[in-house]
Design a protein around this motif. Structure first.
Motif, PDB file in Angstrom:
ATOM      1  N   THR A 232       0.839  -1.210   0.000  1.00 56.09           N
ATOM      2  CA  THR A 232       0.000   0.000   0.000  1.00 56.09           C
ATOM      3  C   THR A 232       0.864   1.247   0.000  1.00 56.09           C
ATOM      4  OG1 THR A 232      -1.749  -1.178   1.203  1.00 56.09           O
ATOM      5  CG2 THR A 232      -1.801   1.233   1.247  1.00 56.09           C
ATOM      6  N   SER A 233       1.914   1.258   0.848  1.00 59.22           N
ATOM      7  CA  SER A 233       2.822   2.408   0.897  1.00 59.22           C
ATOM      8  C   SER A 233       3.512   2.606  -0.451  1.00 59.22           C
ATOM      9  CB  SER A 233       3.855   2.193   1.999  1.00 59.22           C
ATOM     10  OG  SER A 233       4.802   3.239   2.015  1.00 59.22           O
TER      11      SER A 233
ATOM     12  N   ASN B  78      11.225   1.161  -1.151  1.00 56.31           N
ATOM     13  CA  ASN B  78       9.980   0.466  -0.821  1.00 56.31           C
ATOM     14  C   ASN B  78       9.806  -0.794  -1.670  1.00 56.31           C
ATOM     15  OD1 ASN B  78       9.593   2.653   0.829  1.00 56.31           O
ATOM     16  ND2 ASN B  78       7.440   2.915   0.310  1.00 56.31           N
TER      17      ASN B  78
END
Length: 369
Positions: A108-109, A207
C-alpha cells in the motif's frame, strides 16, 4: 448230465450279468477320459501385497483397522500423536498471517509513493520554472531601475531634474533589488523542493526492495507452513491401495519408528493362483492361455483366469506337497491371474485347482486328482 447243464446255465447267467455290468459301467458310469488339450495344476491363491508404513515416528493414538478388514484407497488406518506438530503448525500459521499483513502495508505504501512522487516532481518542476521566470524578470527590472537611478543622479548634478525625482528613482532601484533577492530565494527553494521530490524515486526503489524482501519472507513462511501441514497429514496413515488387511504389526499406544511396517494389504481385485506345472507338460503352456480355477468353497463355479507369468527356470516341487515322490519332481511356477473376483469371494491363502486349456477346440472339464 443234469448237474452239468445246471452249472453251465449258472455260468451263463453270471457271464451275462458281468457283460451287462461292464456295458452299464462303460456307457453310463465310466468317467470319460480327461480331454487332451487341458493341463491340470493346483496351488494357493495369492495377491499383490502392499506394505503400509509411516514417514514419521510417533505414538499410535487411534487404530482403526485390524486383520481381515477390507479397506479402500485413502482410508484412514492409523492416527499418530500430533500435539507437537499441531503447535508448530499454529505457530507457522500465525507467522504467515503477520508477514502477510506487513506485506500488504508495504505494498500500500509503495502504491501511494508511485502515485504521489510523479505528481510532486511535476509540481516542483513547474514551481522551479516559475521561479526561473520570476528571477529573470526581477533581474531585468533591477538592471533597468539601476540605470534609471544612475541617470537621474547625473541629471541631479546638473540640476536638470528635481531631487525628488532622483530619490524616487533610487528608491525604485532598491525595491527592484529586494524583489530580485526574493526571486533568488524563491528559486533556491524551488530547486530544493525539486531535489526533495526527486528523492521520491529513491524511496520508491527502497519500498520496492522492502516489498520484495517481505515477499521472500512470506514465501519462506508459507514453505514452513506447508512443511508443517505435510507432517501433520503424514501423521494420519492411510491405505495406499484397496484390499484386505492380512497382517497387523502395531497396536494402540505403541511407539512406531519412521518407515517401520504397520500393515500388509493384499489387493483382492488382483489375485492370482500360483501353480506348479511338471517339466514334461510345461511345453504346452504359454503366456495368454485361458484357464479356469476351482475351489472347494465354489466347486461348481469356475473362475476365469489368464496365464501372465511362467518361470524361466525349473525348481523342485515346494515342500508343502505331501509325498516325497512328488517333491523330487522338477516343476515350473506359473501364475494364473483371475479376470475378476466378484463380491471378493476369493481371498489369499485358499487352496485351488486349475485347468489350463492349450488347445482351443478342447472342451472345458473339472480337474481330476
Amino acid at each position: 448230465m443234469e448237474k452239468r447243464t445246471r452249472l453251465l446255465t449258472i455260468i451263463g447267467i453270471i457271464t451275462g450279468i458281468l457283460l451287462v455290468s461292464v456295458a452299464v459301467w462303460w456307457f453310463w458310469l465310466r468317467e470319460p477320459p480327461f480331454p487332451e488339450g487341458l493341463v491340470q495344476a493346483n496351488g494357493r491363491i495369492e495377491g499383490d501385497h502392499y506394505t503400509v508404513s509411516g514417514k514419521w515416528s510417533g505414538r499410535i493414538v487411534e487404530l482403526l483397522v485390524r486383520e481381515g478388514d477390507v479397506v479402500v484407497t485413502g482410508q484412514v488406518m492409523i492416527k499418530l500423536d500430533d500435539a507437537q506438530t499441531l503447535e508448530k503448525l499454529n505457530q507457522a500459521k500465525s507467522a504467515v498471517d503477520v508477514i502477510a499483513a506487513q506485506l500488504r502495508a508495504a505494498e500500500t505504501s509503495l502504491s501511494v509513493f508511485k502515485k504521489n512522487v510523479p505528481l510532486k516532481i511535476a509540481t516542483a518542476k513547474a514551481g522551479l520554472n516559475h521561479a526561473d521566470a520570476e528571477l529573470v524578470s526581477s533581474h531585468a527590472t533591477e538592471q533597468q531601475m539601476l540605470k534609471d537611478a544612475e541617470r537621474f543622479q547625473a541629471l541631479l548634478l546638473t540640476e536638470t531634474v528635481e531631487k525628488r525625482r532622483s530619490e524616487l528613482a533610487d528608491l525604485s532601484w532598491k525595491v527592484a533589488q529586494a524583489q530580485h533577492r526574493t526571486a533568488r530565494a524563491a528559486r533556491t527553494k524551488a530547486e530544493k523542493l525539486q531535489a526533495e521530490a526527486e528523492l521520491g524515486w529513491d524511496q520508491i526503489e527502497a519500498n520496492t526492495n522492502e516489498v520484495a524482501a517481505i515477499a521472500a519472507q512470506l514465501k519462506q513462511g508459507q514453505a514452513a507452513l506447508a512443511e508443517a501441514q505435510s507432517v501433520m497429514n503424514d501423521l494420519i496413515i492411510r491405505a495406499p491401495a484397496s484390499g484386505m488387511v492380512t497382517t497387523r504389526i502395531a497396536d494402540n499406544g505403541e511407539m512406531v519408528a519412521a518407515g517401520s511396517p504397520l500393515f500388509d494389504i493384499v489387493d483382492l481385485d488382483s489375485l492370482y493362483l500360483k501353480v506348479y506345472v511338471p517339466q514334461k507338460e510345461i511345453g504346452k503352456v504359454r503366456l495368454g492361455l485361458p484357464a479356469q480355477i476351482f475351489t472347494d468353497a465354489f466347486p461348481d463355479k469356475p473362475f476365469p483366469a489368464v496365464i501372465r507369468y511362467i518361470a524361466s527356470q525349473a525348481e523342485f516341487t515346494p515342500k508343502e506337497v505331501q509325498t516325497q515322490d512328488e517333491r523330487v519332481k522338477l516343476v515350473y511356477a506359473v501364475k494364473l491371474y483371475l479376470a475378476e473376483n466378484p463380491q471378493h469371494q476369493l481371498t489369499p491363502g485358499l487352496p485351488a485347482d486349475a485347468v489350463i486349456r492349450w488347445q482351443e477346440e478342447s472342451p472345458w472339464a473339472k480337474p481330476r486328482w
